[in-house]
Design a protein around this motif. Structure first.
Motif, short mmCIF file in Angstrom:
data_model
loop_
_atom_site.label_atom_id
_atom_site.label_comp_id
_atom_site.label_asym_id
_atom_site.label_seq_id
_atom_site.Cartn_x
_atom_site.Cartn_y
_atom_site.Cartn_z
N LYS A 100 45.69 47.21 75.09
CA LYS A 100 44.76 47.38 73.83
C LYS A 100 44.06 48.83 74.23
O LYS A 100 43.77 48.88 75.41
CB LYS A 100 44.05 46.22 73.91
CG LYS A 100 42.99 46.18 72.99
CD LYS A 100 43.51 45.93 71.56
CE LYS A 100 43.88 44.40 71.50
NZ LYS A 100 44.27 44.03 69.96
N VAL A 315 50.47 47.99 60.33
CA VAL A 315 49.37 47.92 61.51
C VAL A 315 48.22 48.55 60.70
O VAL A 315 48.15 49.25 60.06
CB VAL A 315 49.81 48.74 62.79
CG1 VAL A 315 50.05 49.99 62.57
CG2 VAL A 315 48.81 48.48 63.84
N LYS A 316 47.20 47.79 61.42
CA LYS A 316 45.78 48.31 60.90
C LYS A 316 45.03 48.79 62.27
O LYS A 316 45.35 48.27 63.28
CB LYS A 316 45.03 47.39 59.95
CG LYS A 316 44.64 46.30 60.69
CD LYS A 316 44.04 45.35 59.66
CE LYS A 316 43.64 43.96 60.20
NZ LYS A 316 44.78 43.19 60.54
N SER A 318 42.39 48.20 63.52
CA SER A 318 41.57 46.70 64.34
C SER A 318 42.65 46.08 65.17
O SER A 318 42.29 45.43 66.27
CB SER A 318 40.87 45.84 63.61
OG SER A 318 41.87 45.52 62.17
N ASP A 319 43.77 46.34 64.80
CA ASP A 319 44.91 45.85 65.78
C ASP A 319 45.24 46.35 66.91
O ASP A 319 45.93 45.77 67.94
CB ASP A 319 46.47 45.71 64.92
CG ASP A 319 46.40 44.97 63.73
OD1 ASP A 319 45.50 43.95 63.39
OD2 ASP A 319 47.14 45.23 62.66
N THR A 322 39.57 47.56 71.13
CA THR A 322 38.73 46.62 70.80
C THR A 322 37.62 47.49 71.60
O THR A 322 37.71 48.20 72.66
CB THR A 322 38.84 45.32 71.89
OG1 THR A 322 37.48 44.49 71.82
CG2 THR A 322 39.30 45.75 73.16
#
Length: 337
Positions: A100, A315-316, A318-319, A322
């Motif tokens: 992430k 996919v966007k 926010s995926d 964080t």
């Protein structure tokens, strides 16, 4: 009074040691493994130097010139934190890489950007002139690769024609030499390496990444999902420490930042030159504390969809990231807008 003073000193010493021990116990890990870069300072090294990283310790495992390689090393658990160009991150995460994005760590601003340079007497003046030519860059599938492809597309070069442009992997520190010795016709130069080359003269920019996209955060650090899950306190402390070091560099006079970088390079004793640091001008990070914004990733999602590398809606932003670990997140989003 002497017995009292001795008792007070003893009590404060014990309390200090206890506080230190509690701080160590509060975080799930002690060492953070990372890869560095020759002749430069990465944010975890600055954070440790400034005291922001403690009680965590930065553990250097080697150097890299490749963002995708750095992130692959995170995926394979060879290091704990690494960074790459956001376009490369989109591709990796879409392919189920278990990481992430947590912090923007480099980018483009008014004084920090990368240019694509040719010699003054080069016949190359347009995108079409690049056909059949060689372009030097640090790695494939990352920032400089994408920028060149975007430049070609914006100038109506077809995909089939673009195959005539050869990308040559070249360490950044030898990019200028490769151009001057006619090993390539175009080379990528940014920041300190660009300024040193311009001082020597004889080269000119064909285009720059800032020409194409303006100011933007270009790359992000990532952590493994499992690392975040297993070490939530350490993850938050690490990201916030790096964000603090970025803010320190964004708000400290450049001369002081350069002096600090030089002392870090000298102290780590890796038999490298710190000469290039004198050309450092800014972080290149436009958002406060390196907070990641949707737009930092959306532009590359759109590009990958356009290139049929990923599917629309697959996919966007926010995926992929964080900001929950970054203590600057709330204010930085507003400031960056």
């Amino acid at each position: 009074m002497r017995p009292f003073l001795k008792l007070a000193i003893t009590v404060w010493t014990v309390l200090g040691l206890s506080a230190s021990a509690l701080a160590q116990e509060a975080l799930e890990v002690t060492d953070i493994r990372y890869q560095g870069s020759v002749g430069t300072v990465v944010w975890i090294e600055l954070a440790e130097h400034l005291g922001y990283l403690a009680p965590l310790k930065a553990k250097w495992v080697g150097n890299t010139i490749s963002g995708p390689q750095d992130v692959q090393a995170v995926v394979s658990n060879d290091i704990d934190i690494g960074g790459a160009f956001n376009g490369a991150l989109v591709k990796l995460i879409v392919k189920k890489a278990p990481v992430k994005a947590v912090l923007g760590y480099y980018g483009v601003d008014d004084t920090t950007w990368s240019g694509y340079y040719v010699k003054n007497d080069s016949p190359i003046k347009t995108a079409r002139d690049l056909l059949g030519k060689k372009v030097a860059m640090n790695t494939l599938g990352a920032h400089h690769d994408f920028i060149v492809r975007e430049y070609l597309e914006r100038n109506k070069i077809t995909d089939e024609e673009a195959k005539q442009v050869t990308f040559v992997i070249t360490p950044p520190v030898t990019g200028e030499q490769a151009l001057r010795q006619n090993q390539v016709e175009v080379t990528t130069l940014g920041g300190i390496l660009r300024d040193k080359a311009l001082e020597r003269g004889g080269i000119r920019p064909l285009f720059t990444d800032r020409d194409l996209f303006g100011n933007f955060t270009a790359g992000s650090y990532v952590l493994r999902n499992k690392f975040i899950e297993q070490n939530p306190k350490a993850s938050k402390h690490l990201v916030s420490a790096l964000a603090r070091s970025i803010e320190w560099a964004r708000n400290t006079p450049p001369a002081q930042v350069r002096s600090t970088f030089e002392s870090i390079i000298k102290a780590r004793g890796r038999a490298e030159s710190a000469d290039a640091i004198q050309y450092w001008k800014s972080t290149g990070i436009p958002s406060v504390g390196g907070v990641v914004l949707d737009k930092d990733l959306q532009v590359w999602i759109d590009w990958l969809v356009k290139e049929d590398i990923i599917k629309a809606g697959q996919v966007k932003p926010s995926d992929l990231y964080t900001n929950a670990l970054n203590s600057y997140a709330t204010g930085a989003k507003v400031a960056a807008k």
